[in-house]
Design a protein around this motif. Structure first.
Motif, PDB file in Angstrom:
ATOM      1  N   PRO A  52       0.831  -1.219   0.000  1.00 49.43           N
ATOM      2  CA  PRO A  52       0.000   0.000   0.000  1.00 49.43           C
ATOM      3  C   PRO A  52       0.859   1.261   0.000  1.00 49.43           C
ATOM      4  CG  PRO A  52       0.006  -1.026   2.173  1.00 49.43           C
ATOM      5  CD  PRO A  52       0.719  -1.980   1.259  1.00 49.43           C
ATOM      6  N   ASP A  53       0.304   2.328  -0.559  1.00 46.05           N
ATOM      7  CA  ASP A  53       0.987   3.624  -0.527  1.00 46.05           C
ATOM      8  C   ASP A  53       0.876   4.274   0.845  1.00 46.05           C
ATOM      9  OD1 ASP A  53       1.746   3.828  -3.391  1.00 46.05           O
ATOM     10  OD2 ASP A  53      -0.423   3.732  -3.669  1.00 46.05           O
ATOM     11  N   ALA A  54      -0.191   3.926   1.571  1.00 41.63           N
ATOM     12  CA  ALA A  54      -0.381   4.466   2.918  1.00 41.63           C
ATOM     13  C   ALA A  54      -1.230   3.486   3.710  1.00 41.63           C
ATOM     14  CB  ALA A  54      -1.049   5.834   2.869  1.00 41.63           C
ATOM     15  N   VAL A  55      -0.931   3.390   4.996  1.00 34.70           N
ATOM     16  CA  VAL A  55      -1.750   2.620   5.940  1.00 34.70           C
ATOM     17  C   VAL A  55      -2.150   3.583   7.049  1.00 34.70           C
ATOM     18  CG1 VAL A  55      -1.874   0.646   7.498  1.00 34.70           C
ATOM     19  CG2 VAL A  55      -0.489   0.506   5.410  1.00 34.70           C
ATOM     20  N   ILE A  56      -3.444   3.754   7.238  1.00 34.23           N
ATOM     21  CA  ILE A  56      -3.964   4.757   8.172  1.00 34.23           C
ATOM     22  C   ILE A  56      -4.838   4.072   9.207  1.00 34.23           C
ATOM     23  CG2 ILE A  56      -5.336   6.874   8.394  1.00 34.23           C
ATOM     24  CD1 ILE A  56      -4.696   7.423   5.412  1.00 34.23           C
ATOM     25  N   GLY A  57      -4.679   4.416  10.477  1.00 33.19           N
ATOM     26  CA  GLY A  57      -5.529   3.866  11.526  1.00 33.19           C
ATOM     27  C   GLY A  57      -4.821   3.870  12.857  1.00 33.19           C
ATOM     28  N   ASP A  58      -5.476   3.262  13.851  1.00 36.34           N
ATOM     29  CA  ASP A  58      -4.855   3.197  15.171  1.00 36.34           C
ATOM     30  C   ASP A  58      -3.970   1.960  15.331  1.00 36.34           C
ATOM     31  OD1 ASP A  58      -6.709   1.145  15.446  1.00 36.34           O
ATOM     32  OD2 ASP A  58      -8.040   2.274  16.769  1.00 36.34           O
ATOM     33  N   MET A  59      -3.968   1.094  14.347  1.00 33.68           N
ATOM     34  CA  MET A  59      -3.105  -0.087  14.264  1.00 33.68           C
ATOM     35  C   MET A  59      -3.384  -1.113  15.360  1.00 33.68           C
ATOM     36  SD  MET A  59      -1.786   0.885  11.567  1.00 33.68           S
ATOM     37  CE  MET A  59      -1.891   2.511  10.814  1.00 33.68           C
ATOM     38  N   LEU A  75       3.262   3.774   7.039  1.00 35.32           N
ATOM     39  CA  LEU A  75       2.334   3.674   8.167  1.00 35.32           C
ATOM     40  C   LEU A  75       2.078   5.049   8.779  1.00 35.32           C
ATOM     41  CD1 LEU A  75       2.333   0.828  10.747  1.00 35.32           C
ATOM     42  CD2 LEU A  75       1.937   3.156  11.495  1.00 35.32           C
ATOM     43  N   HIS A  76       0.789   5.382   8.934  1.00 39.11           N
ATOM     44  CA  HIS A  76       0.363   6.648   9.541  1.00 39.11           C
ATOM     45  C   HIS A  76      -0.563   6.319  10.710  1.00 39.11           C
ATOM     46  CE1 HIS A  76       1.923   9.065   6.127  1.00 39.11           C
ATOM     47  NE2 HIS A  76       1.588   7.990   5.426  1.00 39.11           N
ATOM     48  N   ARG A  77       0.000   6.323  11.901  1.00 43.61           N
ATOM     49  CA  ARG A  77      -0.754   5.952  13.092  1.00 43.61           C
ATOM     50  C   ARG A  77      -1.546   7.158  13.613  1.00 43.61           C
ATOM     51  NH1 ARG A  77       0.297   1.638  16.324  1.00 43.61           N
ATOM     52  NH2 ARG A  77       2.406   1.498  15.431  1.00 43.61           N
ATOM     53  N   ILE A  78      -2.855   6.977  13.781  1.00 42.16           N
ATOM     54  CA  ILE A  78      -3.730   7.987  14.381  1.00 42.16           C
ATOM     55  C   ILE A  78      -4.363   7.333  15.594  1.00 42.16           C
ATOM     56  CG2 ILE A  78      -5.703   9.517  14.054  1.00 42.16           C
ATOM     57  CD1 ILE A  78      -5.104   9.503  11.062  1.00 42.16           C
ATOM     58  N   SER A  79      -3.923   7.713  16.764  1.00 45.83           N
ATOM     59  CA  SER A  79      -4.240   6.947  17.968  1.00 45.83           C
ATOM     60  C   SER A  79      -5.601   7.246  18.575  1.00 45.83           C
ATOM     61  CB  SER A  79      -3.148   7.179  19.027  1.00 45.83           C
ATOM     62  OG  SER A  79      -1.885   6.752  18.547  1.00 45.83           O
ATOM     63  N   GLU A  80      -6.206   8.364  18.223  1.00 42.26           N
ATOM     64  CA  GLU A  80      -7.470   8.718  18.890  1.00 42.26           C
ATOM     65  C   GLU A  80      -8.529   7.638  18.654  1.00 42.26           C
ATOM     66  OE1 GLU A  80     -10.340   9.431  17.241  1.00 42.26           O
ATOM     67  OE2 GLU A  80      -9.771  10.084  15.236  1.00 42.26           O
ATOM     68  N   GLN A  81      -9.393   7.444  19.662  1.00 47.94           N
ATOM     69  CA  GLN A  81     -10.392   6.381  19.639  1.00 47.94           C
ATOM     70  C   GLN A  81     -11.809   6.907  19.429  1.00 47.94           C
ATOM     71  OE1 GLN A  81      -9.648   2.924  19.911  1.00 47.94           O
ATOM     72  NE2 GLN A  81      -7.623   3.789  19.469  1.00 47.94           N
ATOM     73  N   ASP A  82     -11.946   8.162  19.014  1.00 41.87           N
ATOM     74  CA  ASP A  82     -13.277   8.746  18.833  1.00 41.87           C
ATOM     75  C   ASP A  82     -13.836   8.520  17.439  1.00 41.87           C
ATOM     76  OD1 ASP A  82     -13.293   9.729  21.438  1.00 41.87           O
ATOM     77  OD2 ASP A  82     -12.310  11.593  20.851  1.00 41.87           O
ATOM     78  N   SER A  83     -13.075   7.869  16.563  1.00 42.01           N
ATOM     79  CA  SER A  83     -13.551   7.613  15.209  1.00 42.01           C
ATOM     80  C   SER A  83     -13.056   6.249  14.751  1.00 42.01           C
ATOM     81  CB  SER A  83     -13.058   8.700  14.240  1.00 42.01           C
ATOM     82  OG  SER A  83     -11.641   8.693  14.147  1.00 42.01           O
ATOM     83  N   THR A  84     -13.722   5.700  13.734  1.00 42.93           N
ATOM     84  CA  THR A  84     -13.317   4.411  13.188  1.00 42.93           C
ATOM     85  C   THR A  84     -12.108   4.595  12.259  1.00 42.93           C
ATOM     86  OG1 THR A  84     -14.770   4.608  11.259  1.00 42.93           O
ATOM     87  CG2 THR A  84     -15.707   3.619  13.261  1.00 42.93           C
ATOM     88  N   ASP A  85     -11.482   3.489  11.919  1.00 47.77           N
ATOM     89  CA  ASP A  85     -10.360   3.561  10.974  1.00 47.77           C
ATOM     90  C   ASP A  85     -10.841   4.040   9.606  1.00 47.77           C
ATOM     91  OD1 ASP A  85      -8.253   2.718  12.683  1.00 47.77           O
ATOM     92  OD2 ASP A  85      -8.929   0.658  12.497  1.00 47.77           O
ATOM     93  N   PHE A  86     -12.062   3.673   9.215  1.00 46.51           N
ATOM     94  CA  PHE A  86     -12.607   4.152   7.946  1.00 46.51           C
ATOM     95  C   PHE A  86     -12.748   5.669   7.968  1.00 46.51           C
ATOM     96  CE2 PHE A  86     -16.622   4.680   5.263  1.00 46.51           C
ATOM     97  CZ  PHE A  86     -15.912   4.761   4.078  1.00 46.51           C
ATOM     98  N   ASP A  87     -13.227   6.215   9.059  1.00 50.69           N
ATOM     99  CA  ASP A  87     -13.345   7.668   9.206  1.00 50.69           C
ATOM    100  C   ASP A  87     -11.960   8.314   9.124  1.00 50.69           C
ATOM    101  OD1 ASP A  87     -13.523  10.326  10.488  1.00 50.69           O
ATOM    102  OD2 ASP A  87     -15.565   9.747  10.991  1.00 50.69           O
TER     103      ASP A  87
END
Length: 228
Positions: A52-59, A75-87
């Motif tokens: 993949p060119d990018a992987v986005i989510g809380d992993m 890999l682009h880690r977004i740790s907040e839990q207020d939204s889904t990985d799709f969001d």
């Protein structure tokens, strides 16, 4: 304003960790300008031999072994839990169209969350592709070429009104709401179908065999919903 992680003038293929139609997913790969995974969707792509060119989510659903297989900077880690990985993915992708596999099927709560995200980010044109169905948020005006008798389901995610051409049961003049009048199990009465709506609240659900017809209609649609 923060820039998006992925920005392209072409189609983005977005892959989640849920059920995918392998034939449709493989067929979508050559035409994608960018390939993005939502968290565990990276494992799906890696197993297909696709980086993949990018992987986005809380992993939280991507094994560490697969994280180590990713190219540097992917890999682009977004740790907040207020939204889904799709969001997290959709709000960080800027593209004319996103084809999202792996977000329909398996768990109903996951499907409902994904459909809600389509409405939350109405300015991001995105088609959810499942094993049986495709779903999209209806733009202000959507023309379609479908086989007469084809299932055409319209489901309101909020208060919305519209007009239709070529449907067995027209929606003209109906005030549609999730807890009131809905438009599931309608069907095309002729090949040329048109749906117009007054708010970014209407979902269109078609058989997965209609994916190409839906994409053609979205390309012909004169405009989308503006950014909030």
């Amino acid at each position: 304003m923060k820039s998006e992680i992925v920005r392209t003038s072409g189609v983005v293929l977005l892959v989640g960790g849920g059920e995918c139609n392998p034939e449709l997913l493989s067929a979508s790969l050559p035409d994608a300008s960018a390939i993005v995974a939502a968290d565990g969707g990276a494992s799906v792509l890696l197993d297909l031999g696709v980086m993949p060119d990018a992987v986005i989510g809380d992993m939280d659903s991507l094994p560490e072994a697969d994280q180590r297989r990713l190219a540097p900077g992917v890999l682009h880690r977004i740790s907040e839990q207020d939204s889904t990985d799709f969001d997290k993915c959709l709000r960080n992708i800027s593209a004319p169209l996103v084809l999202a596999h792996g977000f329909l099927g398996a768990r109903l709560d996951h499907q409902l969350a994904a459909l809600t995200v389509l409405c939350r980010h109405a300015d991001r044109r995105c088609v959810l592709v499942g094993q049986e169905d495709v779903a999209v948020l209806v733009p202000p005006d959507l023309p379609l070429m479908l086989a007469p008798g084809c299932r055409v389901s319209l489901f309101p995610m909020g208060a919305v009104q519209g007009r239709s051409e070529g449907l067995r049961w027209p929606i003209d003049g109906l005030k549609m709401t999730p807890d009131g009048r809905v438009g599931t199990s309608n069907e095309a009465s002729e090949s040329a179908v048109r749906v117009t709506v007054d708010a970014p609240k209407m979902l269109l659900i078609l058989p997965v065999a209609c994916l190409d017809a839906l994409l053609d209609g979205l390309r012909a649609a004169p405009k989308g919903w503006p950014a909030p």
